[in-house]
Each structure stands twice: as structure tokens, then as C-alpha cells.
Design a protein around this motif. Structure first.
Motif, PDB file in Angstrom:
ATOM      1  N   ALA A 175       0.839  -1.206   0.000  1.00 30.29           N
ATOM      2  CA  ALA A 175       0.000   0.000   0.000  1.00 30.29           C
ATOM      3  C   ALA A 175       0.868   1.248   0.000  1.00 30.29           C
ATOM      4  CB  ALA A 175      -0.903  -0.002   1.220  1.00 30.29           C
TER       5      ALA A 175
ATOM      6  N   ALA B  47       0.493   3.894   1.601  1.00 30.58           N
ATOM      7  CA  ALA B  47       0.679   4.373   2.973  1.00 30.58           C
ATOM      8  C   ALA B  47       1.784   3.588   3.686  1.00 30.58           C
ATOM      9  CB  ALA B  47      -0.628   4.258   3.752  1.00 30.58           C
ATOM     10  N   VAL B  48       1.855   2.276   3.420  1.00 31.35           N
ATOM     11  CA  VAL B  48       2.905   1.465   4.042  1.00 31.35           C
ATOM     12  C   VAL B  48       4.264   1.830   3.438  1.00 31.35           C
ATOM     13  CG1 VAL B  48       3.744  -0.883   4.428  1.00 31.35           C
ATOM     14  CG2 VAL B  48       1.297  -0.416   4.542  1.00 31.35           C
TER      15      VAL B  48
ATOM     16  N   GLY C   3      -1.928   8.417   0.650  1.00 35.06           N
ATOM     17  CA  GLY C   3      -1.340   7.729   1.800  1.00 35.06           C
ATOM     18  C   GLY C   3       0.124   8.092   2.010  1.00 35.06           C
TER      19      GLY C   3
END
Lengths: 281, 293
Positions: free
Chosen positions: B117, B119-120, B231
Motif C-alpha cells: 500500500a 501508505a505502508v 497515503g
């Protein structure tokens, strides 16, 4: 025969060296996160942190899974799983039904429906966040699974994909079913659905990753920490102000957050590639 | 394109489309309509009443130096993300395409970051460049370079670009490699026999034949950089420092949810809607054209 343009000797080694360098650069952030998830906090806050794993693997992952920072990470993993599976199954189910209707029936409003659905291709959830939030709030669906799932299945990519596929199914099959007096839904269950297996699986892989990796939407509607998904929950683990973040637990959580979708990509590589090509082209 | 064989009846098909129609109406058309409607109003400070202002919100936005700055930021950000991720992917794909054996192994090793992701990815890159504990920022410090993306606007932009491009390399690699492998070997070998060196072959034959893939990836990557990188921005910089990384989607969020300026946020949504619409139409036009070839 094919030796004209492929490299041998030094050239071949240089090609491999270039690719390995690329792979290492891509892997490096993950390696560092893994190392950080196996050492103690003091080892990280006194830089430079070690570049080889420590012995705190079980301690850090257990702490993350069982207690976390605001919420146990096990709970966030479960929330993410419900959301991702809900989006994947929900979208596939409603899209299969409506694609079947569009392709195999002539009904009033069919063209209008087709164009309405077509419009949804143009607007990602990021663009309509405020009013969508208001709708979900009015239904009392904040901090709930339906609130996480429904707004994200309101798009037509899957419908178009199944429509395309149904168009390639030979007419003889429907003809035969009609001659045999089979009702439409029999045809759908016994013939169309089994034939669509690979398409469904490929789409499932893509939608699972899409749902799992959602960030903005869960960030808005899950104010209750026990409803946080893991991808949006990581940021919530950082302390506000000047406190030092609990990096070993945060990095363990980051790795847990990427594990399910990465496994899906690696284990179902063929379906994944097919799904990517299908949904984008 | 229509099926010749169809089933009879109209009630059943209406029932079949009903679930999708209901979800789309409630969670798509109604909110999208609301966005357009709200963009024409300014709510009073207590949120009790709104005043109709017509296109006032749009006029204000277009005259607002912060909003214009955010447009420029978005343009710079998405160009850089597209350039970095496509450039790196093309290099890797060209290398992998030269191999007779092993290309698929490298493909397996390179495609999985797609599943990480944004965001990760943001958290991973933040960790490496963190001003207090980051490994890379520490070693940069040893070399005498004082890295601080919290204060330095250029460094903040660089970091969110690299973090956004990182996972995207996989995706572009996959399509570039497929494109390269579909170029007939005989064409390239003919050029090689004529004495064309690698670089000449790439410039005059391979790259032009790859242009449909390149164009497709350009559009898809711009859409990605515009909408799916929220993100990364939120985890690494929260739009700062001094709004240096506030891309348009982040501004919709910041003004609508943090600043509670609903009219302006809705107007921004409508402007974004026009941007996505245009990009989508370009993409469809292109696919249509390609089908005719």
C-alpha cells in the motif's frame, strides 16, 4: 540462431548485475523494516541501527499482534480482511448479475443503465469524499463494516470486464439452453458462471489488493480504534508531539500489513498479471 | 456489439441490475451530485444556513495563491513520479528482455512491491530518512549532508516522489517487459545484421514500437500520482513543510475535513472531477484507436 542480440560473456554478466542491483534497491526498504522489527527500541534510537536482524522477532511481533499501540494489530488485520473480502466479493457479485442482464436481455432503461454505470468509471472515491462521508454518517454506518465496504464497490470496472467476457461466449450455448427450456438463471449458474471462473479469480486478486490497501476512506470513517484497518492504523501508532515512536512494533506492523497482498501477488502471479491487464485495458 | 441470442422478460433483468443500481445511486451519484451542489454555496460559520454564491467558490479558488500553488505542486509531483517510476522500470525491463533464461525469475522478484500500500511504502521510506533514527539520513550526515525533509521543501518533495514511485516500478516493469517481448525478434535481428548497435536499435526500432505501452503507462501513472498517493503524503509530510507537498487530493481532504471549509472543498472536488474525466477520455480515445490498428 537467437544469438545475434542476446549478450554473452561480459555483457551477460553486466545485464545480471544491473538487474540484481535493481532488485536490491527495491528490496532494501523491506529488509530495513524487517531488521527493525527484530531489534530493541534502544538499538534503533541510537543510530545507526544494525543492518542485520536481532533476536527480538517473537517479542516484537507478539507485542504488535496482542497489544499494539491503540488497538491489537490482530484486530486491525481482521478488520482489513473483512473489508478486502467484502469489497472483492461484493463487487464481483453485483457486477456479474448486472453484466448478465446487460448482455443477455433487452429491457427498458438498458441503455440508460449502461451509461450511468459508465460514468462511475470516471470518479475515484478520493474526489467525492466529503459528501460520501455525509451519506455514510446519515445511515449511521460510521465505524462499521458496511460503511467501509459499500462506497468502494460503487464502481463499474468489474461490470465492464464481465460484459466484455460474456460477449465472447458463443451464442450457441445460450441458444441450446433456450431450446432445452432452461430458465435464464439456470443458464447463468450452470454455464456462464463456470466459464467465468478464471476471470472471476483474476479480478478477485486485483480487488483484494485494492480493498486491503485502502487508506483515505478508513481514515475518515473509523474513528473508533477497534475498527481501524491495518494500513491506516500504522500512522495512528505514531505518537503526537515529541515522543519517540515505538519503531520495532511499528515496523512489525508494517510488515504484517503488506504480507497478505504480497503473498497473493506472489502465489497467484499468473492470475494477478491477467487481472492487471484485464482491468486496465 | 450486441448479442443475437437473448432471453425474454424484463422483470428479471431489472432485478439483476437493481443491486448495482442501488449501491451506485446511494454511494456514487448522490454524493457526486452533492459535491456539485455544495460547490455553489458558502455555509455560514455556524453551519446552519448556506448562501448561494454561484461560481463564487471557483472564482475564489482560481484566484487563491495557495490553490494555484497546489496545482503546480501536483504537476511537479506527478511528472516526477511518472518519470522516475517509468524510467527505472524501462531500464530494468530492457535488461530483463536481453536474457534468454531468467527473465521470469526477475519478474517475480520485481512485481510484488505493487501489492504494498502507498501508505505502508510511506512509512518504510519515512523510517529510512527519519531525521532522528533514519539509517540513510544518518549516513548522509556522516558524508556531511544534513538531511531534514521536515524543514527542507525540496527534500520533502524528493522523499514523497521516491516513496510513491518505488512500488510503481513493478507495475510499469510488467507492462514494459510484456511490450518488449511482443516485439518480433526478427525485426531486431535484421537491424543487428545491418550493423546497428544496441543504442541505435533501441532508439530507432524498440522505443517507437513500444510507444503504445509508453503512452498507456503515462496516463495511468499520472492518474495514480494524482489520486492514489494520498497515503504517502499523509504518512510522510502531511502536506508540509509550508504546503510544499500539498497535492490537490490532499488539499480536498485538508480543507474539507481538517479545515471544515465545505464549499471550497466541494468546488475542489468538482475541479478534480473534470481533471479525471479528461484523463479518462484521453485513455478511452487511445484504446479505441488502438483497437482499429
Amino acid at each position: 540462431m537467437s544469438g545475434m542480440v542476446e549478450k554473452r560473456g561480459v555483457g551477460l554478466w553486466l545485464t545480471h548485475a544491473g538487474l540484481i542491483l535493481g532488485v536490491l534497491v527495491i528490496f532494501f526498504p523491506i529488509w530495513l523494516a524487517f531488521v527493525a522489527s527484530t531489534v530493541t527500541q534502544p538499538e534503533i534510537v541510537r543510530p545507526p541501527m544494525p543492518l542485520l536482524p536481532g533476536d527480538q522477532f517473537f517479542e516484537n511481533y507478539r507485542e504488535a499482534l496482542v497489544s499494539g499501540v491503540n488497538t491489537p494489530v490482530a484486530r486491525m488485520l481482521a478488520n482489513s480482511a473483512v473489508m478486502a473480502l467484502g469489497i472483492a466479493f461484493g463487487k464481483i457479485a453485483i457486477s456479474l448479475l448486472s453484466a448478465f442482464a446487460i448482455v443477455y436481455f433487452r429491457f427498458p432503461g438498458r441503455q440508460l443503465f449502461f451509461w450511468l454505470i459508465f460514468l462511475t468509471l470516471m470518479l475515484p472515491v478520493e474526489v467525492r469524499i466529503v459528501p460520501t462521508y455525509e451519506v455514510v454518517a446519515r445511515f449511521g454506518m460510521l465505524n462499521s463494516y458496511p460503511g467501509l465496504i459499500f462506497p468502494l464497490i460503487a464502481s463499474a470496472t468489474a461490470t465492464f470486464l464481465f460484459r466484455q467476457f460474456f460477449m465472447t461466449v458463443p451464442d450457441e450455448l445460450a441458444e441450446a439452453a433456450r431450446v432445452d427450456g432452461a430458465r435464464p438463471m439456470r443458464f447463468f449458474w450452470d454455464i456462464l458462471l463456470p466459464m467465468s471462473r478464471t476471470n472471476i479469480a483474476a479480478l478477485f486478486v486485483i480487488l483484494f489488493i485494492y480493498g486491503w490497501n485502502q487508506y483515505l476512506w478508513p481514515l475518515l470513517i473509523t474513528t473508533d480504534p477497534s475498527m481501524n484497518t491495518i494500513v491506516m492504523g500504522i500512522k495512528q501508532m505514531f505518537p503526537s508531539g515529541d515522543d519517540v515512536a515505538d519503531w520495532p512494533v511499528i515496523m512489525a506492523t508494517s510488515l504484517l500489513a503488506m504480507l497478505p497482498p504480497v503473498l497473493v501477488v506472489i502465489l497467484m502471479q499468473k492470475l494477478f498479471i491477467r487481472g492487471l491487464v484485464d482491468t486496465e485495458k | 456489439m450486441e448479442k443475437r441470442v437473448t432471453f425474454k422478460g424484463w422483470l428479471l433483468p431489472l432485478l439483476l441490475v437493481a443491486p448495482q443500481l442501488a449501491v451506485t445511486a446511494v454511494f456514487f451519484f448522490y454524493p457526486a451530485g452533492q459535491a456539485v451542489w455544495q460547490s455553489l454555496f458558502i455555509p455560514d460559520p455556524f453551519g446552519l444556513r448556506s448562501q448561494f454564491v454561484g461560481l463564487g467558490n471557483f472564482e475564489f479558488l482560481l484566484g487563491d495563491s495557495y490553490y494555484r500553488a497546489s496545482f503546480v505542486t501536483t504537476a511537479v509531483f506527478s511528472s516526477l513520479v511518472t518519470l522516475v517510476s517509468m524510467g527505472a522500470a524501462l531500464c530494468l525491463a530492457v535488461l530483463a528482455d536481453r536474457l534468454i533464461k531468467g527473465a521470469s525469475t526477475y519478474r517475480t522478484l520485481l512485481i510484488w512491491p505493487y501489492a504494498v500500500a502507498p501508505a505502508v511504502a510511506g512509512v518504510l521510506w519515512l523510517f529510512m530518512f527519519n531525521t532522528r533514527v533514519g539509517v540513510i539520513s544518518w549516513y548522509l550526515g556522516l558524508l556531511g549532508y544534513d538531511w531534514n525533509h521536515v524543514l527542507n521543501e525540496g527534500e520533502a518533495m524528493g522523499l514523497v516522489v521516491v516513496a510513491s514511485a518505488w512500488g510503481r516500478v513493478s507495475y510499469n516493469f510488467l507492462f514494459f517487459l510484456a511490450g518488449l517481448q511482443s516485439i518480433p525478434r526478427s525485426v531486431i535481428e535484421a537491424a543487428a545484421i545491418d550493423g546497428a548497435r544496441f543504442w541505435t536499435r533501441f532508439r530507432t526500432i524498440v522505443f517507437p514500437l513500444l510507444s503504445p505501452t509508453t503512452f498507456f503507462l503515462l496516463v495511468v501513472n499520472i492518474v495514480y500520482a494524482f489520486f492514489e498517493t494520498f497515503g504517502v503524503i499523509h504518512t510522510i509530510t502531511s502536506g508540509g513543510p509550508q504546503q510544499a507537498t500539498t497535492i490537490l487530493v490532499y488539499k480536498v481532504f485538508a480543507d474539507g475535513f481538517v479545515g471544515q471549509d465545505l464549499g471550497s472543498s466541494a468546488a475542489q472536488s468538482v475541479i478534480l472531477l473534470i481533471v479525471v474525466g479528461t484523463l479518462t477520455i484521453i485513455q478511452f480515445k487511445y484504446i479505441e484507436r488502438k483497437v482499429h490498428y
